[in-house]
Design a protein around this motif. Structure first.
Motif, PDB file in Angstrom:
ATOM      1  N   ARG A 134      -5.902  -0.056   2.497  1.00 45.83           N
ATOM      2  CA  ARG A 134      -4.679  -0.370   3.256  1.00 45.83           C
ATOM      3  C   ARG A 134      -3.486  -0.502   2.321  1.00 45.83           C
ATOM      4  NH1 ARG A 134      -8.273  -3.754   6.183  1.00 45.83           N
ATOM      5  NH2 ARG A 134      -7.617  -5.566   4.957  1.00 45.83           N
ATOM      6  N   LEU A 135      -3.695  -1.138   1.178  1.00 53.81           N
ATOM      7  CA  LEU A 135      -2.622  -1.276   0.197  1.00 53.81           C
ATOM      8  C   LEU A 135      -2.203   0.086  -0.341  1.00 53.81           C
ATOM      9  CD1 LEU A 135      -0.792  -3.027  -1.569  1.00 53.81           C
ATOM     10  CD2 LEU A 135      -2.702  -3.281  -3.175  1.00 53.81           C
ATOM     11  N   PHE A 136      -3.176   0.948  -0.577  1.00 56.49           N
ATOM     12  CA  PHE A 136      -2.880   2.290  -1.078  1.00 56.49           C
ATOM     13  C   PHE A 136      -2.059   3.068  -0.057  1.00 56.49           C
ATOM     14  CE2 PHE A 136      -4.011   6.737  -2.113  1.00 56.49           C
ATOM     15  CZ  PHE A 136      -3.611   6.755  -3.429  1.00 56.49           C
ATOM     16  N   VAL A 137      -2.393   2.930   1.223  1.00 57.86           N
ATOM     17  CA  VAL A 137      -1.615   3.576   2.285  1.00 57.86           C
ATOM     18  C   VAL A 137      -0.168   3.074   2.260  1.00 57.86           C
ATOM     19  CG1 VAL A 137      -1.283   3.688   4.787  1.00 57.86           C
ATOM     20  CG2 VAL A 137      -3.550   4.092   3.816  1.00 57.86           C
ATOM     21  N   SER A 138       0.010   1.770   2.113  1.00 56.76           N
ATOM     22  CA  SER A 138       1.361   1.197   2.084  1.00 56.76           C
ATOM     23  C   SER A 138       2.155   1.701   0.889  1.00 56.76           C
ATOM     24  CB  SER A 138       1.274  -0.337   2.060  1.00 56.76           C
ATOM     25  OG  SER A 138       0.690  -0.828   3.244  1.00 56.76           O
ATOM     26  N   GLU A 139       1.501   1.812  -0.266  1.00 59.09           N
ATOM     27  CA  GLU A 139       2.177   2.320  -1.464  1.00 59.09           C
ATOM     28  C   GLU A 139       2.590   3.780  -1.278  1.00 59.09           C
ATOM     29  OE1 GLU A 139      -0.771   1.589  -4.404  1.00 59.09           O
ATOM     30  OE2 GLU A 139      -0.258  -0.530  -4.648  1.00 59.09           O
ATOM     31  N   LEU A 140       1.705   4.570  -0.665  1.00 62.23           N
ATOM     32  CA  LEU A 140       2.031   5.976  -0.422  1.00 62.23           C
ATOM     33  C   LEU A 140       3.164   6.097   0.591  1.00 62.23           C
ATOM     34  CD1 LEU A 140       1.459   8.967  -0.841  1.00 62.23           C
ATOM     35  CD2 LEU A 140      -0.343   8.806   0.894  1.00 62.23           C
ATOM     36  N   ALA A 141       3.188   5.209   1.575  1.00 62.52           N
ATOM     37  CA  ALA A 141       4.247   5.246   2.589  1.00 62.52           C
ATOM     38  C   ALA A 141       5.617   5.050   1.954  1.00 62.52           C
ATOM     39  CB  ALA A 141       3.989   4.167   3.644  1.00 62.52           C
ATOM     40  N   VAL A 142       5.707   4.208   0.945  1.00 63.20           N
ATOM     41  CA  VAL A 142       6.981   3.994   0.240  1.00 63.20           C
ATOM     42  C   VAL A 142       7.458   5.298  -0.382  1.00 63.20           C
ATOM     43  CG1 VAL A 142       8.090   2.812  -1.703  1.00 63.20           C
ATOM     44  CG2 VAL A 142       6.540   1.553  -0.198  1.00 63.20           C
ATOM     45  N   ASP A 143       6.534   6.067  -0.978  1.00 69.86           N
ATOM     46  CA  ASP A 143       6.901   7.349  -1.587  1.00 69.86           C
ATOM     47  C   ASP A 143       7.280   8.377  -0.525  1.00 69.86           C
ATOM     48  OD1 ASP A 143       6.454   6.471  -4.191  1.00 69.86           O
ATOM     49  OD2 ASP A 143       4.331   6.947  -4.103  1.00 69.86           O
ATOM     50  N   LEU A 144       6.538   8.412   0.575  1.00 69.15           N
ATOM     51  CA  LEU A 144       6.827   9.384   1.628  1.00 69.15           C
ATOM     52  C   LEU A 144       8.214   9.159   2.231  1.00 69.15           C
ATOM     53  CD1 LEU A 144       3.427   9.613   3.579  1.00 69.15           C
ATOM     54  CD2 LEU A 144       4.370  11.241   1.933  1.00 69.15           C
TER      55      LEU A 144
END
Length: 212
Positions: A134-144
């Motif tokens: 879930r944390l990894f998804v949130s980090e990727l969302a910031v980049d997207l």
């Protein structure tokens, strides 16, 4: 100077022993799953007495959590490589697909551990894996959020796009793990299929509108 000279080797030895315990546990889980591995087995394969285990980990669950942390450290390294200043979507897709396959091959045992333990085994380890994903998804969302089209999306839609990419990454990693090392042809097929899946997602970005 002598005191400092003695401290450094002790610290280094402690780090080596801790890593030996992690490596032993990782190797043992390949055959038995983490729930089937005992503290004594890990200590024996690491070359230490069982009591020495507790100088590094409070319990087997604690060791399992450390393995999860170590594995997600390599996953974040992989993500940083894939996000190294891409110029456009094609660059992101091509680099990401290549990096995923290459990185999982280099860290096969770590990703195999995550694949085995995220749906079963020890509850504390399973929960940590899910939390890290879930944390990894949130980090990727910031980049997207910085990319064309997506910058104007609602947060929940950006998170959805990030989950789709992470799902592809996890699926690709599991396929690589199951593919024999010598089958470069199959790995190339996996990499190309990963590119196709990512392109299919990206094609929908320009047309996406949240339902009202």
């Amino acid at each position: 100077m002598q005191a400092n000279d003695e401290v450094v080797p002790r610290r280094t030895q402690k780090e080596r022993t801790r890593q030996a315990l992690l490596d032993a546990a990782l190797e043992l889980t390949a055959d038995h799953g983490f729930a089937g591995v005992s503290l004594r087995q890990v200590a024996r394969d690491a070359g230490v007495v069982p009591t020495a285990f507790y100088r590094h980990f409070a319990s087997m669950d604690d060791l399992g959590l450390a393995l999860v942390e170590q594995t997600f450290t390599t996953l974040r390294e992989m993500a940083r490589d894939a996000r190294s200043d891409p110029a456009n979507y094609d660059d992101i897709i091509n680099v990401s697909a290549s990096v995923i396959v290459t990185h999982v091959r280099a860290h096969r045992s770590h990703f195999a551990f995550i694949a085995r333990e995220r749906f079963g085994g020890v509850p504390a380890v399973r929960r940590r894996i899910r939390a890290e994903l879930r944390l990894f998804v949130s980090e990727l969302a910031v980049d997207l959020r910085t990319l064309p089209y997506i910058s104007a999306w609602e947060s929940q839609d950006v998170q959805m796009a990030a989950r789709l990419f992470v799902s592809i990454m996890v699926s690709t990693a599991e396929q690589v793990i199951e593919t024999p090392e010598a089958r470069d042809d199959l790995l190339e097929e996996i990499e190309e299929d990963t590119r196709r899946q990512m392109r299919l997602i990206v094609l929908g970005f320009a047309s996406w509108h949240p339902p009202h």
